[in-house]
Motif scaffolding. Structure first.
Motif, short mmCIF file in Angstrom:
data_model
loop_
_atom_site.label_atom_id
_atom_site.label_comp_id
_atom_site.label_asym_id
_atom_site.label_seq_id
_atom_site.Cartn_x
_atom_site.Cartn_y
_atom_site.Cartn_z
N GLU A 79 -6.05 9.21 -5.11
CA GLU A 79 -6.36 10.46 -4.40
C GLU A 79 -6.95 10.17 -3.02
O GLU A 79 -6.57 10.80 -2.02
N ASN A 80 -7.86 9.21 -2.95
CA ASN A 80 -8.46 8.85 -1.65
C ASN A 80 -7.41 8.25 -0.72
O ASN A 80 -7.39 8.55 0.47
N LYS A 81 -6.55 7.41 -1.28
CA LYS A 81 -5.50 6.78 -0.46
C LYS A 81 -4.58 7.85 0.12
O LYS A 81 -4.23 7.81 1.31
N ILE A 118 -3.89 8.65 4.11
CA ILE A 118 -2.52 8.67 4.65
C ILE A 118 -2.23 10.02 5.30
O ILE A 118 -1.66 10.09 6.39
N HIS A 119 -2.63 11.09 4.62
CA HIS A 119 -2.42 12.44 5.17
C HIS A 119 -3.15 12.60 6.51
O HIS A 119 -2.59 13.12 7.47
N PHE A 120 -4.41 12.15 6.57
CA PHE A 120 -5.19 12.26 7.80
C PHE A 120 -4.48 11.56 8.96
O PHE A 120 -4.27 12.15 10.02
#
Length: 50
Positions: free
Chosen positions: A4-6, A10-12
């Protein structure tokens, strides 16, 4: 790092650098963020100024 953090990181980066979406800065970077990169502009929100 959790999946979830990854995905969030990536989205950011995708939104900011590939799509120029500066709104993600305020969504993901807190006001207490300190950029320790000496090459960055000396501004409270240096990435928003880009």
């Amino acid at each position: 790092m959790t999946a979830e953090n990854k995905e969030m990181v990536i989205h950011f980066y995708d939104e900011l650098f590939n799509h120029g979406n500066l709104a993600v800065i305020d969504k993901f970077i807190g006001t207490e963020y300190i950029d320790h990169n000496p090459q960055s502009p000396a501004a409270p929100r240096p990435y928003a100024a880009s």
